[in-house]
Motif scaffolding. Structure first.
Motif, PDB file in Angstrom:
ATOM      1  N   GLN A  44      -7.365 143.891   2.123  1.00 18.28           N
ATOM      2  CA  GLN A  44      -8.839 143.936   2.218  1.00 18.28           C
ATOM      3  C   GLN A  44      -9.426 142.609   2.723  1.00 18.28           C
ATOM      4  N   LEU A  45      -8.762 142.072   3.733  1.00 17.58           N
ATOM      5  CA  LEU A  45      -9.249 140.848   4.364  1.00 17.58           C
ATOM      6  C   LEU A  45     -10.164 141.189   5.528  1.00 17.58           C
ATOM      7  N   SER A  46     -11.043 140.266   5.848  1.00 21.13           N
ATOM      8  CA  SER A  46     -11.730 140.292   7.139  1.00 21.13           C
ATOM      9  C   SER A  46     -10.897 139.388   8.043  1.00 21.13           C
ATOM     10  N   TYR A  47     -10.448 139.889   9.185  1.00 15.07           N
ATOM     11  CA  TYR A  47      -9.521 139.095  10.000  1.00 15.07           C
ATOM     12  C   TYR A  47      -9.648 139.434  11.488  1.00 15.07           C
ATOM     13  N   THR A  48      -9.138 138.537  12.308  1.00 17.53           N
ATOM     14  CA  THR A  48      -8.954 138.784  13.738  1.00 17.53           C
ATOM     15  C   THR A  48      -7.585 138.252  14.136  1.00 17.53           C
ATOM     16  N   ILE A  49      -6.881 139.003  14.981  1.00 15.51           N
ATOM     17  CA  ILE A  49      -5.598 138.529  15.517  1.00 15.51           C
ATOM     18  C   ILE A  49      -5.823 137.979  16.915  1.00 15.51           C
ATOM     19  N   TYR A  50      -5.462 136.715  17.086  1.00 11.68           N
ATOM     20  CA  TYR A  50      -5.584 136.044  18.387  1.00 11.68           C
ATOM     21  C   TYR A  50      -4.199 135.791  18.965  1.00 11.68           C
ATOM     22  N   LEU A  51      -4.046 136.168  20.228  1.00  9.04           N
ATOM     23  CA  LEU A  51      -2.824 135.881  20.967  1.00  9.04           C
ATOM     24  C   LEU A  51      -3.159 134.782  21.965  1.00  9.04           C
ATOM     25  N   LEU A 217      -9.253 127.187  30.177  1.00 11.36           N
ATOM     26  CA  LEU A 217      -9.340 128.572  29.707  1.00 11.36           C
ATOM     27  C   LEU A 217      -9.433 129.495  30.913  1.00 11.36           C
ATOM     28  N   LEU A 218      -8.442 130.370  31.076  1.00  8.70           N
ATOM     29  CA  LEU A 218      -8.409 131.272  32.230  1.00  8.70           C
ATOM     30  C   LEU A 218      -9.072 132.603  31.919  1.00  8.70           C
ATOM     31  N   SER A 219      -8.827 133.121  30.720  1.00  8.36           N
ATOM     32  CA  SER A 219      -9.475 134.384  30.346  1.00  8.36           C
ATOM     33  C   SER A 219      -9.453 134.561  28.839  1.00  8.36           C
ATOM     34  N   ARG A 220     -10.383 135.417  28.390  1.00  5.96           N
ATOM     35  CA  ARG A 220     -10.478 135.754  26.969  1.00  5.96           C
ATOM     36  C   ARG A 220     -10.839 137.232  26.912  1.00  5.96           C
ATOM     37  N   THR A 227      -7.180 139.864  20.356  1.00  3.37           N
ATOM     38  CA  THR A 227      -7.921 139.131  21.372  1.00  3.37           C
ATOM     39  C   THR A 227      -6.948 138.211  22.083  1.00  3.37           C
ATOM     40  N   LYS A 228      -6.870 138.350  23.401  1.00  2.00           N
ATOM     41  CA  LYS A 228      -5.890 137.549  24.162  1.00  2.00           C
ATOM     42  C   LYS A 228      -6.597 136.395  24.868  1.00  2.00           C
ATOM     43  N   ILE A 229      -6.157 135.180  24.570  1.00  2.00           N
ATOM     44  CA  ILE A 229      -6.692 133.971  25.179  1.00  2.00           C
ATOM     45  C   ILE A 229      -5.616 133.405  26.102  1.00  2.00           C
ATOM     46  N   THR A 230      -5.903 133.382  27.397  1.00  2.00           N
ATOM     47  CA  THR A 230      -4.911 132.886  28.354  1.00  2.00           C
ATOM     48  C   THR A 230      -5.333 131.522  28.867  1.00  2.00           C
ATOM     49  N   VAL A 231      -4.397 130.553  28.797  1.00  2.00           N
ATOM     50  CA  VAL A 231      -4.731 129.178  29.153  1.00  2.00           C
ATOM     51  C   VAL A 231      -3.683 128.564  30.076  1.00  2.00           C
ATOM     52  N   ASP A 232      -4.155 127.566  30.835  1.00  2.00           N
ATOM     53  CA  ASP A 232      -3.267 126.730  31.629  1.00  2.00           C
ATOM     54  C   ASP A 232      -3.254 125.366  30.965  1.00  2.00           C
TER      55      ASP A 232
END
Length: 232
Positions: A44-51, A217-220, A227-232
């Motif tokens: 019963q958590l409030s959460y977000t998964i970030y990649l 930051l290339l994309s979010r 949620t996918k965060i793509t970085v260089d």
């Protein structure tokens, strides 16, 4: 959507961001998502998964990617807890709560099947760990200069100590994890060697970390389960 969930019938007592440093490990990712969403919802958590994904074919930098993840996740929410999670680990016990210790950084993966459910060495901080944003900033996050595998976890253990904190651990009967291993089944039987650090953490920790973090930051993108965060 975006890997975000909050319990529909109650007010969640904790908000946890799950941060996964990632590169081309789709099989592991599918496996992790399949288990981790119902696991977290039962708590019963409030959460977000970030990649947090690194582009290119250069050396992987897990530590810096986690710094990026913290920086980006904190833009979304005032998180109570930052859970740093390897993509190839699945928790075995529902009572292993994905929340932070109030006072100190918490090492959660205290018993992995890969190490016969004991710590490989006393200062080990790898696999899954939980820090409040205050803990993370107090030790200046992770180092940005670890390219390639291994070593950064020992740096973290030293940083925690230098910042005047200590590591607390989830008890081994709760902190049990299964290591997914699709590539090399023989790896489990080999004695695991502690990577040697090339860094003088005592001299570098105040200058190398969140206060020196640079990336592009290339994309979010919000995917159905993360949620996918793509970085260089």
């Amino acid at each position: 959507s975006g890997g975000h969930y909050r319990p529909p019938h109650c007010f969640a007592r904790y908000k946890s961001a799950i941060l996964v440093a990632y590169r081309n490990q789709e099989k592991y990712l599918h496996h992790l998502l399949y288990y981790i969403h119902p696991f977290l919802q039962r708590q019963q958590l409030s959460y977000t998964i970030y990649l947090i994904q690194q582009v290119g074919t250069g050396s992987f930098n897990r530590a810096k990617l986690l710094n990026v993840g913290v920086r980006e996740a904190m833009k979304d929410e005032d998180w109570d807890c930052l859970v740093l999670h390897d993509v190839d680990l699945v928790p075995e016990n529902d009572y292993n709560l994905y929340i932070c210790d109030e006072y100190y950084p918490k090492h959660m993966a205290s018993a992995m099947d890969k190490f016969q459910y004991i710590l490989p060495y006393k200062t080990f901080f790898g696999g899954v760990s939980a820090l409040t944003p205050d803990h993370y900033m107090k030790m200046n996050g992770f180092p940005n200069t670890y390219w390639g595998d291994g070593g950064e976890n020992d740096d973290i253990a030293t940083r925690i100590q230098l910042a005047g904190m200590k590591i607390v651990r989830t008890s081994p009967h709760l902190g049990r994890y299964k290591v997914m291993n699709y590539d090399d089944q023989t790896e489990m039987q080999e004695p695991w060697r502690r990577p040697t650090s090339q860094h003088n953490t005592r001299k570098t920790w105040k200058a190398d970390g969140m206060n020196s973090l640079q990336f592009r930051l290339l994309s979010r993108i919000k995917h159905p389960l993360y949620t996918k965060i793509t970085v260089d």
